[in-house]
Design an enzyme around this catalytic site. Structure first.
Site, short mmCIF file in Angstrom:
data_model
loop_
_atom_site.label_atom_id
_atom_site.label_comp_id
_atom_site.label_asym_id
_atom_site.label_seq_id
_atom_site.Cartn_x
_atom_site.Cartn_y
_atom_site.Cartn_z
N ARG A 166 6.58 8.41 -7.37
CA ARG A 166 6.87 8.73 -5.97
C ARG A 166 5.55 8.98 -5.26
O ARG A 166 4.60 9.47 -5.88
CB ARG A 166 7.78 9.96 -5.87
CG ARG A 166 9.17 9.64 -6.40
CD ARG A 166 10.15 10.78 -6.25
NE ARG A 166 11.37 10.48 -7.01
CZ ARG A 166 12.53 10.08 -6.46
NH1 ARG A 166 12.65 9.98 -5.16
NH2 ARG A 166 13.56 9.80 -7.23
N ARG A 178 3.62 10.84 10.33
CA ARG A 178 3.50 9.37 10.25
C ARG A 178 4.31 8.71 11.38
O ARG A 178 3.86 7.74 11.98
CB ARG A 178 3.97 8.88 8.88
CG ARG A 178 2.96 9.17 7.78
CD ARG A 178 3.56 9.19 6.39
NE ARG A 178 4.17 7.95 5.99
CZ ARG A 178 4.94 7.83 4.90
NH1 ARG A 178 5.16 8.88 4.12
NH2 ARG A 178 5.45 6.67 4.58
P1 AP5 Z 1 9.94 0.47 2.11
O1 AP5 Z 1 10.21 -0.99 1.97
O2 AP5 Z 1 9.10 1.12 1.09
O3 AP5 Z 1 9.42 0.77 3.61
P2 AP5 Z 1 8.00 0.53 4.30
O4 AP5 Z 1 8.27 0.01 5.66
O5 AP5 Z 1 7.11 -0.27 3.41
O6 AP5 Z 1 7.54 2.03 4.41
P3 AP5 Z 1 6.14 2.74 4.13
O7 AP5 Z 1 6.42 4.20 3.99
O8 AP5 Z 1 5.43 2.05 3.00
O9 AP5 Z 1 5.41 2.47 5.46
P4 AP5 Z 1 4.18 3.23 5.98
O10 AP5 Z 1 3.81 2.33 7.08
O11 AP5 Z 1 4.41 4.63 6.36
O12 AP5 Z 1 3.24 3.36 4.68
P5 AP5 Z 1 1.95 2.58 4.23
O13 AP5 Z 1 1.93 2.55 2.76
O14 AP5 Z 1 1.81 1.32 4.98
O15 AP5 Z 1 11.37 1.19 2.19
C1 AP5 Z 1 11.46 2.60 2.28
C2 AP5 Z 1 12.69 3.08 1.49
O16 AP5 Z 1 13.87 2.62 2.15
C3 AP5 Z 1 12.76 2.54 0.06
O17 AP5 Z 1 13.25 3.54 -0.79
C4 AP5 Z 1 13.73 1.34 0.16
O18 AP5 Z 1 14.43 1.13 -1.06
C5 AP5 Z 1 14.66 1.79 1.27
N1 AP5 Z 1 15.16 0.68 2.09
C6 AP5 Z 1 14.48 -0.44 2.49
N2 AP5 Z 1 15.25 -1.22 3.26
C7 AP5 Z 1 16.47 -0.58 3.36
C8 AP5 Z 1 17.69 -0.87 4.04
N3 AP5 Z 1 17.85 -1.98 4.79
N4 AP5 Z 1 18.69 0.01 3.95
C9 AP5 Z 1 18.56 1.17 3.21
N5 AP5 Z 1 17.41 1.50 2.54
C10 AP5 Z 1 16.39 0.64 2.62
O19 AP5 Z 1 0.79 3.56 4.75
C11 AP5 Z 1 0.61 4.84 4.17
C12 AP5 Z 1 -0.57 5.55 4.85
O20 AP5 Z 1 -1.78 4.77 4.65
C13 AP5 Z 1 -0.47 5.71 6.37
O21 AP5 Z 1 0.23 6.87 6.73
C14 AP5 Z 1 -1.95 5.77 6.76
O22 AP5 Z 1 -2.49 7.05 6.48
C15 AP5 Z 1 -2.60 4.77 5.82
N6 AP5 Z 1 -2.64 3.39 6.37
C16 AP5 Z 1 -2.04 2.29 5.84
N7 AP5 Z 1 -2.30 1.21 6.58
C17 AP5 Z 1 -3.09 1.63 7.60
C18 AP5 Z 1 -3.67 0.95 8.72
N8 AP5 Z 1 -3.49 -0.36 8.93
N9 AP5 Z 1 -4.40 1.70 9.59
C19 AP5 Z 1 -4.60 3.02 9.39
N10 AP5 Z 1 -4.07 3.72 8.35
C20 AP5 Z 1 -3.32 3.02 7.47
#
Ligand code: AP5
Ligand code: MG
Length: 220
Positions: A166, A178
């Protein structure tokens, strides 16, 4: 609506856009084979850097733990390096990048974007999605305690691993930060891309399979 085909071979990239928990990672894993484009998740790249203890990871961790965006320069450098790899020659599928106007402007000098796929989910559904998420520690498959459990208890559907993890930032407090970052810094990109005629909105508050079908239709 743009009519070009985004599938491999035309040297164009696509962007999966949307709030935390929208399903960007879930959908990226499902459409990789159809598009032939590798998933490039800045979140996954940053988490790998944190685990490896690199200077980028050490700097990024404090922003990620607080639910804030990592500075643009750090992200743009990561992408510039990633896009040089062989598998990116025909374009890539960005997941969670760009997230600010400066990142989108930098991207214009890196690769051509043919489609921005916006997966929309109401804020009220996000906390439950994020707080129930877990992933396979071996292959990265994404699951959810209630909405997408493994088929066999405790075993990954894809690689049979029994090791799951997780994310440190998947807690109710950090999710609110976020979401705030998304609404203030990232959502202005919707209008920016819409004005270019490459922005496609998909209702992400439905069954996972239906969302995949609609994304693939938008890409045709
Ligand atoms: P999942 O598919 O994991 O969703 P996701 O959109 O990928 O969500 P993230 O939390 O990964 O997005 P994020 O943008 O916050 O994080 P990131 O890693 O990019 O699905 C989520 C859950 O829902 C799962 O359990 C799934 O099974 C379930 N689910 C999916 N579809 C469903 C449906 N239709 N119905 C029901 N359930 C469903 O970024 C993390 C951190 O990194 C950021 O906060 C930031 O600090 C940094 N960061 C990353 N990229 C950048 C950038 N470009 N610029 C600046 N900082 C950045
Ligand atoms: Mg993700």
């Amino acid at each position: 609506m743009k009519t070009g085909v985004a599938y491999a071979g035309n040297m164009e990239s696509i962007v999966l856009f949307g709030p935390p928990g929208a399903g960007k990672g879930t959908q990226a894993q499902r459409i990789m084979d159809s598009t032939g484009l590798p998933q490039v998740s800045t979140g996954d790249m940053l988490r790998a850097a944190v685990s490896a203890g690199t200077s980028t990871g050490i700097e990024a961790k404090k922003f990620m733990d607080a639910g804030k965006l990592v500075p643009d320069e750090v992200i743009i450098d990561l992408i510039k390096d990633r896009i040089k790899e062989d598998d990116a020659a025909n374009g890539v599928m960005f997941d969670g990048f760009p997230r600010t106007i400066p990142q989108a402007e930098a991207l214009e000098n890196i690769t051509t974007v043919s489609h921005v796929i916006a997966i929309e989910v109401p804020d009220g559904k996000i906390v439950e999605r994020i707080c129930g998420r877990f992933t396979c520690a071996k292959c990265g498959a994404v699951y959810h305690d209630s909405f997408k459990p493994t088929s066999l208890d405790g075993k990954c559907d894809f690689c049979d691993s029994e090791d799951f993890k997780r994310r440190a930032d998947d807690n109710a407090d950090t999710v609110m930060s976020r979401l705030k970052a998304y609404h203030t810094q990232t959502s202005p990109l919707a209008e920016w891309y819409d004005s270019k005629g490459i922005f496609f909105v998909i209702d992400g508050d439905r069954e996972i399979d239906k969302i995949t079908d609609d994304i693939l239709s938008a890409l045709k």
